[in-house]
Scaffold this active site. Sequence first.
Site, mmCIF file in Angstrom:
data_model
loop_
_atom_site.group_PDB
_atom_site.id
_atom_site.type_symbol
_atom_site.label_atom_id
_atom_site.label_comp_id
_atom_site.label_asym_id
_atom_site.label_seq_id
_atom_site.Cartn_x
_atom_site.Cartn_y
_atom_site.Cartn_z
ATOM 1 N N ARG A 276 12.215 -6.898 13.391
ATOM 2 C CA ARG A 276 10.927 -7.553 13.163
ATOM 3 C C ARG A 276 11.027 -9.091 13.196
ATOM 4 O O ARG A 276 10.189 -9.760 13.781
ATOM 5 C CB ARG A 276 10.395 -7.113 11.801
ATOM 6 C CG ARG A 276 8.980 -7.533 11.534
ATOM 7 C CD ARG A 276 8.567 -7.206 10.092
ATOM 8 N NE ARG A 276 8.981 -5.928 9.612
ATOM 9 C CZ ARG A 276 8.218 -4.826 9.593
ATOM 10 N NH1 ARG A 276 6.990 -4.874 10.035
ATOM 11 N NH2 ARG A 276 8.690 -3.694 9.110
ATOM 12 N N TYR A 316 0.517 2.086 7.518
ATOM 13 C CA TYR A 316 1.171 1.411 6.375
ATOM 14 C C TYR A 316 0.209 0.530 5.584
ATOM 15 O O TYR A 316 0.662 -0.321 4.811
ATOM 16 C CB TYR A 316 2.303 0.502 6.859
ATOM 17 C CG TYR A 316 3.270 1.126 7.816
ATOM 18 C CD1 TYR A 316 4.146 2.137 7.414
ATOM 19 C CD2 TYR A 316 3.351 0.686 9.127
ATOM 20 C CE1 TYR A 316 5.059 2.689 8.302
ATOM 21 C CE2 TYR A 316 4.262 1.230 10.021
ATOM 22 C CZ TYR A 316 5.106 2.236 9.593
ATOM 23 O OH TYR A 316 6.008 2.768 10.473
ATOM 24 N N CYS A 342 -11.727 8.702 17.310
ATOM 25 C CA CYS A 342 -12.610 9.428 16.386
ATOM 26 C C CYS A 342 -11.936 9.740 15.056
ATOM 27 O O CYS A 342 -11.650 10.906 14.744
ATOM 28 C CB CYS A 342 -13.102 10.693 17.055
ATOM 29 S SG CYS A 342 -14.090 10.269 18.478
HETATM 30 N N1 LLP Z 1 18.695 -1.173 11.261
HETATM 31 C C1 LLP Z 1 18.307 0.052 10.896
HETATM 32 C C2 LLP Z 1 19.320 1.080 10.634
HETATM 33 C C3 LLP Z 1 16.933 0.355 10.754
HETATM 34 O O1 LLP Z 1 16.552 1.574 10.386
HETATM 35 C C4 LLP Z 1 15.973 -0.664 11.005
HETATM 36 C C5 LLP Z 1 14.524 -0.382 10.873
HETATM 37 C C6 LLP Z 1 16.425 -1.931 11.419
HETATM 38 C C7 LLP Z 1 17.794 -2.161 11.509
HETATM 39 C C8 LLP Z 1 15.504 -3.069 11.732
HETATM 40 O O2 LLP Z 1 14.744 -3.449 10.645
HETATM 41 P P1 LLP Z 1 13.828 -4.774 10.722
HETATM 42 O O3 LLP Z 1 14.746 -5.963 10.855
HETATM 43 O O4 LLP Z 1 12.946 -4.665 11.900
HETATM 44 O O5 LLP Z 1 13.093 -4.778 9.453
HETATM 45 N N2 LLP Z 1 7.612 0.933 11.835
HETATM 46 C C9 LLP Z 1 7.783 0.177 10.619
HETATM 47 C C10 LLP Z 1 9.195 -0.369 10.451
HETATM 48 C C11 LLP Z 1 10.274 0.690 10.482
HETATM 49 C C12 LLP Z 1 11.667 0.138 10.329
HETATM 50 C C13 LLP Z 1 12.687 1.197 10.499
HETATM 51 N N3 LLP Z 1 14.047 0.739 10.495
HETATM 52 C C14 LLP Z 1 6.726 -0.929 10.586
HETATM 53 O O6 LLP Z 1 5.904 -1.007 11.489
HETATM 54 O O7 LLP Z 1 6.684 -1.708 9.635
#
Ligand code: LLP
Length: 418
Positions: A276, A316, A342
């Site tokens: 992210r 979320y 819908c």
């Molecule tokens: N490493 C692992 C093992 C992970 O499971 C994840 C994210 C990341 C790294 C990266 O995390 P970040 O830096 O992006 O926070 N769909 C959700 C977010 C799901 C994250 C899952 N794992 C949303 O839209 O907020």
Amino acid sequence: MSGFSRVNGHLTVDGLSLNDLADEFGTPLYVYSAAAITDAYHHFRDAVSGADSHIHFALKANSNLAVLKLLANLGAGADIVSGGEMERALAAGIAPENIIFSGVGKTDAELLAAMSIGIGQINAESPAEVDAIIRLATSHHHQCRVALRVNPNVDAKTHAKIATGKSDTKFGISMDECPGLYRRMAESGVITPAGLAVHIGSQIMTLEPFENAWHNLVDLAEDLRQSGLDVPGLDLGGGLGVDYATGQPAEVAAFGALVTRLFGNRKFSLGFEPGRWITAEAGALLTQVIYTKDAPSKQFVIVDGAMNDLIRPTLYEAYHRIEPVADHGAMAKKADIVGPVCETGDYLGLDRDMPELSTGDLLAVMSAGAYGAVMRSSYNTRPPAAEVLVIDGEAHLVSPRQSVADLLALDTIPAVLR
Ligand code: LLP
């Protein structure tokens, strides 16, 4: 400044008018700034440079091949969670040794595929997975580097659906089980132990959860070393968030200072898996107003982008800023920005201050460069949003819009029904 900004009141990306991009490529449309992704990557890399750090971009945040190629060119490795993501990382030119395979449910086929390309590291998440790796590596004569993903039982203080650090989640291996399992890997003859890994969740805005988890991890690693085992690396995961209300990413310098304080004097190679933080602010979803409609208590702005294009708001309760693309006057009213799907849950934003809007006006849903396009679907048989990447002031279509015919072609009608 790279990314999205207003020029003479109109929203632009790296000097290009979002209005022109909508005209050229249609809506709904994801637009990314290569310059903003590059800036973010450099900032993150510099912040953690106080240790022997390696960055593996978490593909799940944005796995468009052009975005991956851009990051690969900047030197990023990949954090993947499926055989499909492995193919994407390879297709983007990321070397197998720079790929880390995470996830609780890797199948035999996925593990074998990873071993056969000589993947850099597998993060094993259960004793059963370690058994599977030993069985497959032995029978297929592979040697592979494996780290144990530890569940540090730490509260990441984030949305429950994306918190992964507590012992009641499916992720990682309990601290107690790790020493025996780590020794088992070391003695297997087919695994080169790569160290320990942790990832406590996503969209984390304070440093305390990271500090707690990393303390637990480093204590365990030092114990393993004391008992004579080789623990070369610590994979510290991803999770650093962005402030969706303001568009400011979490302070990466303070994150980096914590890394230096905890690990600067220790001999571990460090891995980071940001997703992210690297791409969220570099992307927006452009959508066009179809109708406006007044209800007794509020106004609805019905747009051509929907929950199938960006599911975060309804899944979320995520907040994304929604901005009119054109120069606008005073905010006229509160409105719910909703899509054509819908379901009452089909919204991009609720109760937002909006100027007077009418059919054809463009809105930009901000901070949509991570977990946006990757989570789109064709629900309601809606061809999902296309993607454009702006590089050096030029717009490139990097994921064309599918046609309804493309979607129908995915199904087949058995002969007996004809
Ligand atoms: N490493 C692992 C093992 C992970 O499971 C994840 C994210 C990341 C790294 C990266 O995390 P970040 O830096 O992006 O926070 N769909 C959700 C977010 C799901 C994250 C899952 N794992 C949303 O839209 O907020």
